[in-house]
Write a protein that holds these residues in place. Structure first.
Motif, mmCIF file in Angstrom:
data_model
loop_
_atom_site.group_PDB
_atom_site.id
_atom_site.type_symbol
_atom_site.label_atom_id
_atom_site.label_comp_id
_atom_site.label_asym_id
_atom_site.label_seq_id
_atom_site.Cartn_x
_atom_site.Cartn_y
_atom_site.Cartn_z
ATOM 1 N N GLY A 159 -84.379 2.373 -22.194
ATOM 2 C CA GLY A 159 -84.904 2.905 -23.446
ATOM 3 C C GLY A 159 -85.963 2.000 -24.038
ATOM 4 O O GLY A 159 -86.998 2.454 -24.542
ATOM 5 N N ASP A 160 -85.729 0.686 -23.963
ATOM 6 C CA ASP A 160 -86.710 -0.270 -24.476
ATOM 7 C C ASP A 160 -88.027 -0.175 -23.708
ATOM 8 O O ASP A 160 -89.108 -0.200 -24.303
ATOM 9 C CB ASP A 160 -86.162 -1.694 -24.380
ATOM 10 N N GLN A 161 -87.939 -0.072 -22.386
ATOM 11 C CA GLN A 161 -89.170 -0.025 -21.599
ATOM 12 C C GLN A 161 -89.942 1.283 -21.802
ATOM 13 O O GLN A 161 -91.182 1.286 -21.775
ATOM 14 C CB GLN A 161 -88.859 -0.233 -20.118
ATOM 15 N N LEU A 162 -89.242 2.375 -22.019
ATOM 16 C CA LEU A 162 -89.924 3.651 -22.276
ATOM 17 C C LEU A 162 -90.519 3.697 -23.678
ATOM 18 O O LEU A 162 -91.450 4.461 -23.934
ATOM 19 C CB LEU A 162 -88.959 4.821 -22.053
ATOM 20 N N GLY A 163 -89.970 2.884 -24.585
ATOM 21 C CA GLY A 163 -90.610 2.683 -25.874
ATOM 22 C C GLY A 163 -90.097 3.551 -27.001
ATOM 23 O O GLY A 163 -89.454 4.588 -26.798
ATOM 24 N N LYS A 164 -90.404 3.113 -28.193
ATOM 25 C CA LYS A 164 -89.935 3.753 -29.421
ATOM 26 C C LYS A 164 -90.473 5.168 -29.585
ATOM 27 O O LYS A 164 -89.796 6.044 -30.124
ATOM 28 C CB LYS A 164 -90.336 2.890 -30.620
ATOM 29 N N LYS A 165 -91.685 5.403 -29.107
ATOM 30 C CA LYS A 165 -92.316 6.708 -29.287
ATOM 31 C C LYS A 165 -91.775 7.749 -28.316
ATOM 32 O O LYS A 165 -91.477 8.885 -28.705
ATOM 33 C CB LYS A 165 -93.833 6.584 -29.119
ATOM 34 N N LEU A 166 -91.644 7.377 -27.038
ATOM 35 C CA LEU A 166 -91.302 8.357 -26.004
ATOM 36 C C LEU A 166 -89.818 8.434 -25.687
ATOM 37 O O LEU A 166 -89.319 9.496 -25.296
ATOM 38 C CB LEU A 166 -92.071 8.052 -24.722
ATOM 39 N N SER A 167 -89.083 7.335 -25.810
ATOM 40 C CA SER A 167 -87.689 7.346 -25.370
ATOM 41 C C SER A 167 -86.824 8.369 -26.115
ATOM 42 O O SER A 167 -85.932 8.966 -25.494
ATOM 43 C CB SER A 167 -87.075 5.941 -25.458
ATOM 44 N N ARG A 227 -79.865 6.687 -23.731
ATOM 45 C CA ARG A 227 -80.077 5.908 -24.953
ATOM 46 C C ARG A 227 -81.565 5.665 -25.168
ATOM 47 O O ARG A 227 -82.274 5.294 -24.225
ATOM 48 C CB ARG A 227 -79.346 4.558 -24.887
ATOM 49 N N SER A 228 -82.031 5.856 -26.380
ATOM 50 C CA SER A 228 -83.419 5.559 -26.705
ATOM 51 C C SER A 228 -83.561 4.067 -26.991
ATOM 52 O O SER A 228 -82.574 3.331 -27.027
ATOM 53 C CB SER A 228 -83.875 6.385 -27.904
ATOM 54 N N GLY A 229 -84.788 3.614 -27.198
ATOM 55 C CA GLY A 229 -84.993 2.178 -27.401
ATOM 56 C C GLY A 229 -86.212 1.878 -28.235
ATOM 57 O O GLY A 229 -86.868 2.767 -28.769
ATOM 58 N N GLY A 230 -86.521 0.591 -28.329
ATOM 59 C CA GLY A 230 -87.708 0.150 -29.022
ATOM 60 C C GLY A 230 -87.515 -0.218 -30.471
ATOM 61 O O GLY A 230 -88.460 -0.640 -31.136
#
Length: 316
Positions: free
Chosen positions: A172-180, A191-194
């Motif tokens: 989730g962190d690598q995919l980023g706050k916008k896309l995850s 799980r989303s990330g960023g």
């Protein structure tokens, strides 16, 4: 003549849900892919090429799984059936090949009589995160042999699960706050990330943050009172209170239904099967069995060594 004012009708919740789904499909469909990843690409799995291109940990997971001889079966698989169909110790993962169907819906949803019903039908068969499933199979091989007594193997299984969940968060962190969040809504990641900035710090700091996430998740799976987990993490990982606070907050977002119901019930039903398959898997291992301490507060470097081993293999 008085100027006539137009009044916009509020968009219904149903239409908002449809609009969000289509918007997610459009945004994720625009993400770049690379021919470099053709050999490990699953074209029938939604957004596989985009995630392979965007995330090194996603690519590494696929490469590690395939290196074990892992395979995939494209087969219609509902969420409920997948709970019993997916053998976590078998190197074959079933998934519903919905990529083309989602692209069609993105382009022609306006021609569907009931778009929301179509979305719900699609998503009922699209809730398998291949990344999560792959990591279960990989991590068994990265851990030492399992113990055989029920409570010992329960702790072992929870430790392995905490590692899988931590990798979900790293993706989730690598995919980023916008896309995850969009990937999460599509159920291809769990799980989303960023939200936290630790991944933008040095590699060593981010690894320490991921370690705190792993410990937090393990304590949650071990049924420590959530209100006590921060104190426990501060005890075993001293000198990093801000990092621990962020990690515990994020760790506690794990589904309560999973931690309190699904996970314990799965272990109660399958622990003997898990023990037998793990013993067979590690039959040639020269390492001693991994016994997690009965008191979770006794976790120390000997356990953290195996967490870092996983991070090393995934390039984290």
């Amino acid at each position: 003549m008085a100027k006539r004012t137009s009044i916009k009708k509020p968009v219904s919740e149903t239409q908002q849900e449809i609009n969000q789904f289509v918007k997610d499909l459009q945004i994720l469909g625009e993400q770049p892919v690379s021919r470099k990843h053709t050999k490990v690409l699953l074209e029938d799995y939604p957004f596989d090429g985009a995630m392979l291109n965007a995330s090194s940990v996603y690519r590494k997971s696929r490469e590690l799984y395939l290196s074990l001889g892992g395979a995939f079966t494209a087969r219609v698989c509902s969420t409920m059936r997948s709970l019993s169909a997916q053998d976590l110790f078998k190197d074959n993962i079933e998934f519903t090949p919905t990529a083309a169907e989602l692209v069609w819906f993105r382009d022609f949803h306006h021609e569907v009589a009931d778009p929301l019903d179509e979305i719900r039908s699609l998503m009922r068969f699209n809730e398998i995160s291949l990344f999560h499933e792959q990591n279960h199979r990989v991590i068994w091989r990265l851990l030492p042999p399992a113990p055989t007594e029920q409570r010992d193997i329960s702790r072992y299984l929870n430790f392995a699960e905490s590692l899988v969940v931590t990798l979900d968060l790293a993706l989730g962190d690598q995919l980023g706050k916008k896309l995850s969040p969009a990937y999460e809504r599509m159920k291809v990641i769990y799980r989303s990330g960023g939200e936290d900035a630790w991944m933008n710090k040095s590699k060593s700091e981010y690894r320490q943050y991921l370690l705190a996430l792993c410990v937090s998740t393990y304590y949650l799976l071990e049924m420590i009172n959530p209100e006590d987990i921060l104190k426990a993490v501060d005890y075993v990982l001293p000198g990093q209170k801000k990092m621990n606070k962020d990690a515990v907050r994020r760790g506690l977002e794990l589904s309560e239904l999973f931690t309190r119901v699904t996970n314990p019930l799965w272990q109660e039903r399958y622990w003997q099967m898990a023990s037998a398959k793990l013993q067979n898997m590690h039959a040639d291992s020269e390492e001693d069995a991994l016994y997690l301490p009965e008191d979770p507060l006794d976790m120390e470097e000997s356990e953290f060594f195996f967490v870092r081993r996983v991070f090393d293999y995934y390039g984290l």
